[in-house]
Each structure stands twice: as C-alpha cells, then as structure tokens.
Design a protein around this motif. Structure first.
Motif: not given
Length: 337
Positions: A182, A186, A189, A259
């Motif tokens: 994750l 992140d 993005y 996110k």
C-alpha cells in the motif's frame, strides 16, 4: 528553346523532408514516468511476496490441522480399545450376575458414540491430508508423513512476560507485506499527481530537419535535388487544455487521498490484529497449562474409577463417565496445543 528553359515542369516535382524532434523539458513527465515504472516493478514483487506468505500460512494451518486430527484419531482409538475391554468386562459381570443388561447397553452406547466420532475424525483427516498434498503439489496423500504425527503433547515455547512496546509494534506493522504494498501504491498515485500536473506546464523541444526539392529551388529550374538544414527549439504552451488538465489533476489528487486513507486504515487494522494475536497467544498458553492439569486429574480420576469398579465399590456409570472425562480432557489439550 529559350522559352522552354524558362518554364518549370510542374508535373515532375519531388519534395523530401525528414525531421527529428527531441523533448528537452516536458514538465517532469519523463522522469516521473520512469519512477512510476520502477515503483510498479517493486509493487509486483511485493504482491508476489504477499501471495507466497498467504500460501505458507495456509499450508501451516492445514499442517497443524492434520496433526490435530491425527492426535484425535489416536486418542479415539485408545478410547475405543478401552471401551471394548469394558464391554467384555461388563459381559462377564452380567454372566456372573453382578451387573445388569442396562449396564451393558450403556457401555455399548458409549462405544458406538466413540466409533462414530472415530469415523468422522478419520474422514476429516483424509480430507485434510488431501488438501495439504494439493497445496504442496503432492497428488497421493498417503505418500507422505508429517514429522509431528503421533505426538500427543508437543513442546511449546516458554511464555514471555515482556510485552512489545508501541515502537516495536509500529515497526512490525510497517514490515508487513500488505503495508509495504500500500505504501508503494500511495507513492505511485503521488507520482500520478505530478504526471497530471506536468500537462499544465510549458514543454520545450529541440528539432533538426532536412528538406530537399527537385527541381533545385536554389539553382533555378535545374532538375536536380537541392536541400537545406534546419536547427531550432520549439516551445509548446497549453492554453485550451488548462481546464481539462486542472480537472485531471484534481481527480488524481482525490485518488491519491483515497489511497492514503486506505493505507491508514490498513495500518490500524493490522495493529489491532497483532494486539489480538498477542492476547490470543497468551490465552492459549494459559489454556494449555489448564488443559495439562485437567488431563492429569482426569487420568488419576479414571485410574481410581477403574480400581473402584473392579473392587465393586464404584458403579459402572461412574467408570464410563471417568473415561469420557479423560477423553474430553485429552481433546481439550490437543485443541490448546
């Protein structure tokens, strides 16, 4: 003839051109795209690592399920053998006139229940072995045996009184493959926001061009190729795309914010999961200690009940209840392990 020399042949005109364009500055789009590609490769590696961990966890759970069912099967076999011997003793007592047929029926009922449970456990054991073999790529479940099979009481690690600190727990959360994945999402993005912002910035290009014509435009109407070179820079400024580009950037920021919230939620859930796992492990150790004491008490109780039944001072019902209590205590010990 002089007139024909001054006339241009428009039916046979050839034009050739080749141009090379090199982006010099695109608002950071090229660098950002390269960084996003690197992050995507790391993300694929993390996802593969997460899948490997999930498979290992599934194999570990199935392994200990097989060990538990194997231990319960051995335990039920002992109980069935014990009840079969009790049935023989009760039949002898009935023949001698010191026991009733009701006592024999009660013992046979307990034996039937134990045999049904043994059949269920054997079926579950075979299915669990088939699942373990499938996870490990072994087609024949009978072709392998496990190292811990047949061990009713396993050696467990000593309990630790040192509780993990919040810093240790936070670092453990950050080491989880889900959180690492994750974090990479992140970062991707965040790079996407920069990528969309680059469309709103001016872009600078360098170019080189060569063009040739026939007839030669530099030497009158002579039918030969003549060319020239061009070198220069070009600046592109977005004007009409500002509105749509601003909308795309706002959308990218919103997606990045989503996110970030997902990452924070994952950290919170994994932290809670780890705290629950620590408490569950502590409860399991206490349950294991209690189960050990219960097994010792049940074994001693069954020994006294057996001696008392043989001496005729304890009824058959109490003896069978002691046997059932011993089996229940052993079953609880296996589950605690």
């Amino acid at each position: 003839r002089l007139r024909s020399l001054g006339t241009i042949d428009l039916k046979n005109v050839w034009v050739a051109n080749i141009t090379a364009i090199q982006p010099l500055y695109l608002g950071g789009k090229i660098t950002t795209g390269y960084q996003m590609a690197g992050l995507a490769e790391k993300l694929q590696s993390e996802l593969r690592h997460t899948t490997e961990i999930e498979i290992e966890t599934k194999v570990d759970e199935t392994y200990w399920q097989v060990i538990s069912l194997d231990s319960k099967e051995r335990l039920l076999r002992q109980l069935v053998a014990l009840l079969e011997q009790t049935v023989k003793n009760v039949d002898a007592s009935i023949a001698a006139g010191v026991a009733t047929r009701a006592d024999g029926l009660a013992v046979r009922t307990k034996l039937s229940e134990a045999e049904v449970k043994l059949s269920q456990v054997q079926n579950g054991l075979q299915l669990s072995k088939m699942l373990l073999g499938d996870l490990c790529g072994i087609e024949d479940a009978s072709a392998f045996s496990l190292a811990d099979e047949g061990v009713l009481e396993l050696a467990l690690p000593a309990p630790s009184n040192d509780l993990p600190r919040e810093d240790d727990l936070a670092s453990a959360v950050e080491r989880r493959s889900e959180v690492r994945s994750l974090r990479l999402v992140d970062s991707i993005y965040a790079k996407r926001v920069r990528l969309e912002s680059a469309d709103l910035l001016p872009k600078l290009y360098g170019f080189a061009s060569y063009s040739a014509t026939n007839p030669n435009s530099f030497n009158g109407p002579k039918k030969e190729f003549g060319g020239q070179y061009y070198l220069g820079v070009m600046l592109e400024v977005p004007i009409s795309d500002l509105f749509s580009g601003s909308f795309k950037r706002r959308q990218a920021k919103a997606d990045h914010r989503v996110k970030q919230l997902q990452l924070a939620e994952a950290r919170s859930k994994i932290t809670l999961q780890m705290k629950q796992a620590l408490r569950t492990a502590d409860d399991a150790r206490r349950a294991y200690s209690t189960a050990l004491k219960a097994v010792e008490m049940a074994r001693e109780n069954m020994r006294y009940a057996e001696v008392g039944y043989k001496e005729g001072v304890i009824p058959l019902l109490n003896y069978t209840m002691a046997q059932t209590a011993w089996m229940s205590a052993q079953d609880s010990l296996i589950d605690a392990q």
